[in-house]
Design a protein around this motif. Structure first.
Motif, short mmCIF file in Angstrom:
data_model
loop_
_atom_site.label_atom_id
_atom_site.label_comp_id
_atom_site.label_asym_id
_atom_site.label_seq_id
_atom_site.Cartn_x
_atom_site.Cartn_y
_atom_site.Cartn_z
N LEU A 53 0.85 -1.20 0.00
CA LEU A 53 0.00 0.00 0.00
C LEU A 53 0.88 1.25 0.00
O LEU A 53 0.61 2.22 -0.71
N ALA A 108 -8.52 2.85 0.38
CA ALA A 108 -8.03 2.43 1.70
C ALA A 108 -8.70 3.33 2.72
O ALA A 108 -8.42 4.53 2.75
N SER A 109 -9.56 2.77 3.53
CA SER A 109 -10.37 3.61 4.41
C SER A 109 -9.95 3.56 5.87
O SER A 109 -10.47 4.31 6.68
N CYS A 110 -9.03 2.64 6.20
CA CYS A 110 -8.71 2.50 7.63
C CYS A 110 -7.28 2.95 7.93
O CYS A 110 -6.77 2.69 9.02
N GLY A 148 -5.63 -2.58 8.29
CA GLY A 148 -6.13 -3.93 8.02
C GLY A 148 -7.52 -4.20 8.51
O GLY A 148 -7.89 -5.37 8.71
N THR A 149 -8.33 -3.17 8.72
CA THR A 149 -9.66 -3.40 9.29
C THR A 149 -10.82 -3.08 8.35
O THR A 149 -11.94 -3.47 8.61
N CYS A 150 -10.58 -2.37 7.25
CA CYS A 150 -11.71 -1.98 6.40
C CYS A 150 -11.93 -2.94 5.24
O CYS A 150 -13.03 -3.03 4.69
N GLY A 151 -10.90 -3.64 4.82
CA GLY A 151 -11.03 -4.61 3.73
C GLY A 151 -11.18 -3.99 2.35
O GLY A 151 -11.56 -4.68 1.40
N LYS A 152 -10.86 -2.71 2.21
CA LYS A 152 -11.12 -2.05 0.93
C LYS A 152 -9.93 -2.04 -0.02
O LYS A 152 -10.05 -1.66 -1.16
N CYS A 153 -8.77 -2.42 0.45
CA CYS A 153 -7.57 -2.23 -0.36
C CYS A 153 -7.21 -3.50 -1.13
O CYS A 153 -6.04 -3.81 -1.30
N LEU A 158 -4.91 -8.07 0.49
CA LEU A 158 -5.08 -6.71 1.02
C LEU A 158 -3.74 -6.00 0.88
O LEU A 158 -2.73 -6.45 1.43
N CYS A 184 -2.57 -3.41 2.20
CA CYS A 184 -1.93 -2.92 3.43
C CYS A 184 -1.33 -4.05 4.26
O CYS A 184 -0.55 -3.79 5.17
FE1 FES Z 1 -8.11 -0.99 5.20
FE2 FES Z 1 -6.20 -2.32 3.92
S1 FES Z 1 -6.50 -0.21 3.99
S2 FES Z 1 -7.80 -3.12 5.10
#
Ligand code: FES
Length: 640
Positions: free
Chosen positions: A24, A36-38, A42-47, A75, A77
């Protein structure tokens, strides 16, 4: 370190990286947008990305199903590079921002760090203001019964040709027992700071362990560096928050606090406790003893220098803005209550004016701009922004109160640049989905100063913020919402990180950032105007300060914080104040040079300057009311 190659699809952008680098972070540095929202925790799952060729090392994550993992989804990140690899960024989180008219700045590691001058003069220096000498004295006899002090003086004269050495009373009190306990074999710590003095005597030969301590006394942070005087090698360094912070965020509030009952004493006690904490940390890290510290050089702004020494700073704040002194007397650790290093001389760098202090003198000294033909602009961006313009023939300096926005203060979700602070940021043009990367990819907690610059620039680029600093809600996005506090853009939803609240950017935050950048820019503009010069005349811009190291120059230019001049003219020096203190701690000639710089600087008082006010007001626009000053940004935002 092995270099490997990573290719992003479908753009085909290929960059070099190292084994172990985070995917990332590499994407962010390369200008490849991945949702990338978090913050990368490693908690949002968007990446999510898809590995097309090669492989990545990947931490286990409940956010990836077995099927996803089997089909190569990872992921970003949580992924580290192990080999050459090709990854596809799924549509929806795809935007190659490197194609945008304003490119990202070069990665920090590749920046031009301008410490070459400091390293050269340090190598050449052979005149430390403090040194230790070993003395083997003959014990008194009936035919040689001179006093203990004269015996030491005679040894210094005989073995080292040193004459006229001064002794302080505390040392004279120690002499009789110390000399006899050591069988008249001792090591003397000498300081030559105008006159030669002996500051300490130790039993035996300890000449191999002589150190200098350089201190940067900042309004927000304290930095200490321990240096071996003989080898000139940095042994270690440490930092801590300035314990004065509870008494006020900036120098003005500290001055006001100093006027309270016992206010000045509290400020001095606080700063001393911070310095002693640093010293203990440095000694613990190196195994050295406090007696090894033979000399201390401290650089700070004028208010910090006053409070460090317990000098009333009241009149610094009142017109005509007069400090108690520009050149402070040499004191000892004992004078300041630093009993652990009570023997050590403490030299504060000279402060040319009330708002131009020893930190700026140290910065000029370490940058070498005072010896250069090149017209140089030296900038230390912080709560108290400091600026120097000039070259080997002349130097002009000014300070402007930028407020704490660039240090994370004054923002509703602002914080210092520690793990969890949002620093890297980009926005997808179509979806407005952000790519948020925090320091150390820890759980997002807030926004640091350099992150705020990046966020504001991206919001400008995507039209989320207009040139007057207003958020634009014409675009349909769940991230743009109206609250009792006005419009706000949600950078991180709490549910994506488990944080207690959303992290947002409000219009009030943008106002604070605009005010801060307007003050800095008006400062440079005023100095140039007074010198009869323009921005195009600047041959070199030196960015100083720990915060400065993390500024993305392109983004800082985009918001109007830095002048829009060719990027190769920007160089970074790191903590110039600490570096300058280090030079002074190792060379008498460099201390003299610092004194000469202080005497040479013409200080410009901006607070009463009508031109500064006009320029400040003109700067309350993004990037500036006069867009002609920012030609590359004009093209970027499509302004006419
Ligand atoms: Fe949120 Fe990777 S940036 S899980």
């Amino acid at each position: 370190m092995n270099t490997i190659t990573i290719r992003f699809l479908p753009s085909g952008k290929t960059v070099a990286a190292h084994i172990g680098d985070n995917l990332l972070q590499i994407a962010l540095d390369a200008g490849v947008h991945i949702n990338a929202s978090c913050g990368g925790s490693g908690t949002c799952g968007k990446c999510k990305v898809i590995v097309q060729e090669g492989e990545l090392s990947h931490e286990a994550s409940a956010l990836l199903s077995d099927d996803e993992y089997q089909s190569g989804i990872r992921l970003a990140c949580r992924a580290a590079l192990t080999n050459d690899v090709t990854v596809a960024v799924p549509s929806g989180s795809l935007k190659d921002i490197a194609g945008a008219p304003v490119p990202r700045s070069v990665p920090h590691a590749a920046r031009r760090i301008s410490q070459q001058f400091a390293e050269e003069v340090m190598r050449a220096a052979s005149d430390p203001p403090a040194r230790k000498v070993h003395l083997k004295l003959s014990p008194p006899r009936s035919d040689d019964n001179i006093s203990d002090m004269e015996r030491v003086r005679r040894g210094l004269r005989r073995d080292y040709g040193i004459r006229d050495v001064q002794f302080g009373l505390p040392l004279v009190k120690q002499l009789p027992r110390l000399l006899r306990a050591s069988k008249f074999t001792v090591t003397g710590a000498l300081v030559d700071d105008g006159c030669m003095r002996i500051t300490a005597l130790e039993s035996g030969d300890t000449t191999s362990t002589q150190c200098a301590l350089a201190l940067d006394i900042g309004t927000t942070s304290l930095w200490g560096r321990l240096i071996d005087i003989t080898s000139k090698r940095i042994l270690t360094e440490a930092s801590a928050y300035n314990p004065q912070i509870p008494y006020g965020d900036d120098i003005i509030s500290r001055i006001i606090f100093s006027q309270r009952q016992d206010g000045l004493a509290k400020l001095q006690t606080a700063i001393s406790s911070g310095v002693l904490q640093l010293i203990n940390e440095l000694l613990a890290a190196t195994g050295r003893t406090a007696y090894d510290i033979a000399y201390i050089a401290a650089a700070g702004n004028t208010v910090m220098t006053h409070t460090l020494l317990g000098i009333d700073p009241t009149y610094i704040r009142e017109a005509p803005y007069v400090p108690a002194a520009n050149t402070m007397p040499l004191v000892t650790g004992a004078d300041l209550g630093w009993n652990i290093v009570g023997h050590a001389p403490v030299r504060c760098l000279p402060c040319p004016a009330s708002y131009v202090g020893g930190d700026i003198v140290a910065g000029v000294l370490s940058s070498g701009m005072h010896r250069s033909n090149a017209l140089t602009l030296y900038i230390d961006i912080g709560t108290n922004g400091e600026i120097v313009l000039g070259n080997k023939d002349w130097l002009m300096a000014a300070a402007c109160s930028a407020g704490p926005a660039f240090e994370g203060g004054g923002l509703c979700c602002g914080m210092r640049a520690v793990p969890g602070a949002i620093e890297g940021f980009s926005i997808d043009d179509e979806t407005l989905e952000p790519m948020v990367v925090t320091i150390d990819r820890a759980v997002a907690q807030g926004i640091c100063g350099s992150g705020a610059i990046n966020i504001l620039a991206e919001c400008m680029r995507t039209g989320l913020v207009d040139r007057s600093g207003r958020l634009n809600d014409i675009r349909d996005s769940k991230r743009m919402r109206r609250t009792d506090n006005g419009l706000e853009y949600v950078l991180v939803f709490a549910e994506d990180t488990g944080a207690p609240h959303d992290i947002v950017l409000r219009e009030a935050d943008i106002e604070n950032l605009i005010r801060a950048k307007a003050a800095m820019f008006a400062g440079y503009h005023c100095l140039l105007e007074k010198a009869g010069l323009g921005f195009h005349d600047i041959e070199q811009v030196i960015i100083a300060g720990a915060f400065g190291d993390y500024i993305d120059v392109e983004k800082a230019i985009a918001i109007g914080l830095l002048p829009d001049i060719p990027r190769e003219r920007y160089v970074f020096i790191g903590n110039g104040s600490l570096l300058g203190a280090q030079l002074v701690s190792l060379s008498r000639a460099l201390l003299d040079e610092a004194m000469s710089i202080a005497g040479k600087i013409t200080t410009i008082e901006l607070s009463d300057d009508r031109s500064f006010t006009d320029k400040y007001i003109a700067g309350l626009f993004l990037p500036h009311t006069h867009i002609d000053l920012f030609p590359t940004v004009r093209a970027w935002i499509g302004a006419s």
